[in-house]
Motif scaffolding. Structure first.
Motif, PDB file in Angstrom:
ATOM      1  N   HIS A  74       0.829  -1.208   0.000  1.00  9.45           N
ATOM      2  CA  HIS A  74       0.000   0.000   0.000  1.00  9.45           C
ATOM      3  C   HIS A  74       0.864   1.259   0.000  1.00  9.45           C
ATOM      4  O   HIS A  74       0.679   2.167  -0.815  1.00  9.45           O
ATOM      5  CB  HIS A  74      -0.917  -0.043   1.228  1.00  9.45           C
ATOM      6  CG  HIS A  74      -1.939   1.029   1.231  1.00  9.45           C
ATOM      7  ND1 HIS A  74      -3.026   1.009   0.393  1.00  9.45           N
ATOM      8  CD2 HIS A  74      -2.016   2.176   1.950  1.00  9.45           C
ATOM      9  CE1 HIS A  74      -3.743   2.104   0.601  1.00  9.45           C
ATOM     10  NE2 HIS A  74      -3.151   2.826   1.534  1.00  9.45           N
ATOM     11  N   SER A 127       1.778   3.926  -3.141  1.00  8.25           N
ATOM     12  CA  SER A 127       1.358   5.327  -2.958  1.00  8.25           C
ATOM     13  C   SER A 127       2.470   6.310  -3.324  1.00  8.25           C
ATOM     14  O   SER A 127       2.196   7.473  -3.626  1.00  8.25           O
ATOM     15  CB  SER A 127       0.893   5.562  -1.518  1.00  8.25           C
ATOM     16  OG  SER A 127       2.016   5.635  -0.651  1.00  8.25           O
ATOM     17  N   ALA A 135      -2.631  -0.178  -8.002  1.00  5.93           N
ATOM     18  CA  ALA A 135      -3.253  -0.058  -6.675  1.00  5.93           C
ATOM     19  C   ALA A 135      -4.768  -0.235  -6.763  1.00  5.93           C
ATOM     20  O   ALA A 135      -5.402  -0.689  -5.811  1.00  5.93           O
ATOM     21  CB  ALA A 135      -2.901   1.289  -6.054  1.00  5.93           C
ATOM     22  N   GLN A 136      -5.336   0.126  -7.925  1.00  2.24           N
ATOM     23  CA  GLN A 136      -6.791  -0.011  -8.118  1.00  2.24           C
ATOM     24  C   GLN A 136      -7.185  -1.405  -8.625  1.00  2.24           C
ATOM     25  O   GLN A 136      -8.354  -1.761  -8.618  1.00  2.24           O
ATOM     26  CB  GLN A 136      -7.306   1.019  -9.152  1.00  2.24           C
ATOM     27  CG  GLN A 136      -7.045   2.484  -8.826  1.00  2.24           C
ATOM     28  CD  GLN A 136      -7.560   2.868  -7.458  1.00  2.24           C
ATOM     29  OE1 GLN A 136      -8.674   2.519  -7.091  1.00  2.24           O
ATOM     30  NE2 GLN A 136      -6.747   3.573  -6.676  1.00  2.24           N
ATOM     31  N   SER A 137      -6.205  -2.168  -9.112  1.00  5.41           N
ATOM     32  CA  SER A 137      -6.507  -3.462  -9.731  1.00  5.41           C
ATOM     33  C   SER A 137      -7.027  -4.452  -8.696  1.00  5.41           C
ATOM     34  O   SER A 137      -6.478  -4.591  -7.606  1.00  5.41           O
ATOM     35  CB  SER A 137      -5.261  -4.006 -10.441  1.00  5.41           C
ATOM     36  OG  SER A 137      -4.981  -5.328 -10.045  1.00  5.41           O
ATOM     37  N   GLU A 138      -8.107  -5.150  -9.083  1.00  4.18           N
ATOM     38  CA  GLU A 138      -8.768  -6.087  -8.168  1.00  4.18           C
ATOM     39  C   GLU A 138      -7.790  -7.185  -7.726  1.00  4.18           C
ATOM     40  O   GLU A 138      -7.736  -7.557  -6.556  1.00  4.18           O
ATOM     41  CB  GLU A 138      -9.957  -6.720  -8.896  1.00  4.18           C
ATOM     42  CG  GLU A 138     -11.062  -7.116  -7.958  1.00  4.18           C
ATOM     43  CD  GLU A 138     -12.281  -7.609  -8.737  1.00  4.18           C
ATOM     44  OE1 GLU A 138     -12.646  -8.767  -8.525  1.00  4.18           O
ATOM     45  OE2 GLU A 138     -12.815  -6.834  -9.561  1.00  4.18           O
ATOM     46  N   GLN A 161      -5.315  -5.775  -5.239  1.00  6.53           N
ATOM     47  CA  GLN A 161      -5.998  -5.494  -3.974  1.00  6.53           C
ATOM     48  C   GLN A 161      -6.239  -6.772  -3.180  1.00  6.53           C
ATOM     49  O   GLN A 161      -5.998  -6.827  -1.977  1.00  6.53           O
ATOM     50  CB  GLN A 161      -7.312  -4.759  -4.227  1.00  6.53           C
ATOM     51  CG  GLN A 161      -7.075  -3.318  -4.654  1.00  6.53           C
ATOM     52  CD  GLN A 161      -8.337  -2.479  -4.623  1.00  6.53           C
ATOM     53  OE1 GLN A 161      -9.431  -2.994  -4.562  1.00  6.53           O
ATOM     54  NE2 GLN A 161      -8.186  -1.170  -4.688  1.00  6.53           N
ATOM     55  N   LYS A 162      -6.676  -7.817  -3.874  1.00  9.17           N
ATOM     56  CA  LYS A 162      -6.944  -9.106  -3.203  1.00  9.17           C
ATOM     57  C   LYS A 162      -5.670  -9.705  -2.639  1.00  9.17           C
ATOM     58  O   LYS A 162      -5.623 -10.153  -1.502  1.00  9.17           O
ATOM     59  CB  LYS A 162      -7.558 -10.084  -4.206  1.00  9.17           C
ATOM     60  CG  LYS A 162      -9.067 -10.043  -4.223  1.00  9.17           C
ATOM     61  CD  LYS A 162      -9.600 -11.263  -4.978  1.00  9.17           C
ATOM     62  CE  LYS A 162     -11.090 -11.122  -5.201  1.00  9.17           C
ATOM     63  NZ  LYS A 162     -11.496 -11.412  -6.575  1.00  9.17           N
ATOM     64  N   TYR A 222      -2.475  -8.285  -2.245  1.00  7.79           N
ATOM     65  CA  TYR A 222      -1.475  -7.528  -1.483  1.00  7.79           C
ATOM     66  C   TYR A 222      -2.015  -6.402  -0.625  1.00  7.79           C
ATOM     67  O   TYR A 222      -1.305  -5.889   0.221  1.00  7.79           O
ATOM     68  CB  TYR A 222      -0.419  -6.948  -2.443  1.00  7.79           C
ATOM     69  CG  TYR A 222       0.216  -8.022  -3.284  1.00  7.79           C
ATOM     70  CD1 TYR A 222       1.085  -8.953  -2.723  1.00  7.79           C
ATOM     71  CD2 TYR A 222      -0.107  -8.127  -4.627  1.00  7.79           C
ATOM     72  CE1 TYR A 222       1.630  -9.971  -3.492  1.00  7.79           C
ATOM     73  CE2 TYR A 222       0.443  -9.143  -5.413  1.00  7.79           C
ATOM     74  CZ  TYR A 222       1.300 -10.057  -4.821  1.00  7.79           C
ATOM     75  OH  TYR A 222       1.831 -11.063  -5.582  1.00  7.79           O
ATOM     76  N   LEU A 223      -3.247  -5.982  -0.883  1.00  7.87           N
ATOM     77  CA  LEU A 223      -3.735  -4.802  -0.160  1.00  7.87           C
ATOM     78  C   LEU A 223      -4.878  -5.151   0.792  1.00  7.87           C
ATOM     79  O   LEU A 223      -5.558  -4.272   1.306  1.00  7.87           O
ATOM     80  CB  LEU A 223      -4.172  -3.708  -1.148  1.00  7.87           C
ATOM     81  CG  LEU A 223      -3.083  -3.246  -2.127  1.00  7.87           C
ATOM     82  CD1 LEU A 223      -3.659  -2.264  -3.142  1.00  7.87           C
ATOM     83  CD2 LEU A 223      -1.917  -2.592  -1.401  1.00  7.87           C
ATOM     84  N   GLY A 239      -7.712  -6.277   0.157  1.00  4.25           N
ATOM     85  CA  GLY A 239      -9.039  -5.843  -0.325  1.00  4.25           C
ATOM     86  C   GLY A 239      -9.857  -7.014  -0.811  1.00  4.25           C
ATOM     87  O   GLY A 239      -9.374  -8.098  -1.028  1.00  4.25           O
TER      88      GLY A 239
END
Length: 234
Positions: A195, A199, A222-225, A228-229, A231-232, A234
């Motif tokens: 994250h 940034s 950073a916006q990629s699904e 996000q799943k 590493y972030l 999400g």
């Protein structure tokens, strides 16, 4: 500034890097993210001459440095801040910084760079005579970064600078990384904290089991699904 093409690295029979290619433009912060064991540190060690690739090219400012001795690579302007900081514990802060400049002969330039390090990391100046092994984790990270800057690098390789640090210190280290970049040093950053890395970077590569599986502008990744799943959280 840096072009890596089809890099293959082995540890004995283990094929650690399988055709890694990446590019770093002058002035950029580029980040390499991925799980533990993906091959990120192996990539940095190969770039800085600690490991020799079996195949592939590493072009630094147009010169192929693949397999070149580590000290020659530092002299060309590529320095690494290793994972786990690796400061010389039984030497003082000052001695550690002086070692960063051991390939240089320009006394006035070294003095000037030492002053810049102390402006950037005032805590190091306060602890100039202290043994590096007695510093806190955050201070050791600052010392490792300061030591690398003393070689006046054109490209700085940072391996997990936030590892083991408290959240407030992580913020401080990342703002210093941005400052170092703004002052003219290009940066290739490896970081578990995807994250934070995404940034501050302009470009990002995602690594899995020795291969680059995704790359693109950091804000898009950073916006990629998928990212996000994985590493972030999400």
């Amino acid at each position: 500034m840096l072009t890596v093409r089809n890099l293959h690295v082995y540890y004995g029979a283990i094929h650690a890097l399988k055709g890694v290619s990446l590019q770093v433009e002058e002035g950029e912060i580029v980040t390499l993210i991925g799980a533990n064991g993906a091959g990120k540190t192996t990539t940095l060690h190969t770039l800085s001459g600690l490991l020799k690739p079996r195949e592939g090219e590493i072009l630094f400012q147009g010169q192929n440095i693949a397999g070149m001795a580590a000290q020659k690579i530092v002299a060309l302007g590529l320095s690494q801040v290793p994972e786990g900081r690796r400061v010389f514990a039984n030497m003082t802060v000052l001695e550690n910084l002086e070692l960063g400049a051991f390939l240089r002969k320009d006394a006035a330039g070294i003095k000037e760079d030492m002053e810049k390090v102390f402006v950037r990391f005032p805590r190091l100046q306060e602890r100039i005579k202290q043994l590096a092994g007695t510093l806190s984790g955050g201070e050791q990270q600052m010392l490792a970064m300061g030591r690398a800057l003393m070689s006046r690098p054109k490209l700085l390789l940072l391996d997990e600078p936030s590892m083991g640090l408290a959240p407030l210190l992580v913020k401080e280290i990342f703002s210093i990384i941005k400052e170092i970049n703004a002052a003219g040093t290009t940066i290739l950053l490896i970081e578990q904290n995807a994250h934070m890395a995404l940034s501050i970077a302009q470009k990002a590569y995602v690594m899995e089991t020795g291969k680059i599986v995704l790359s693109g502008p950091a804000n898009e990744l950073a916006q990629s699904e998928e990212v996000q799943k994985a590493y972030l959280g999400g």
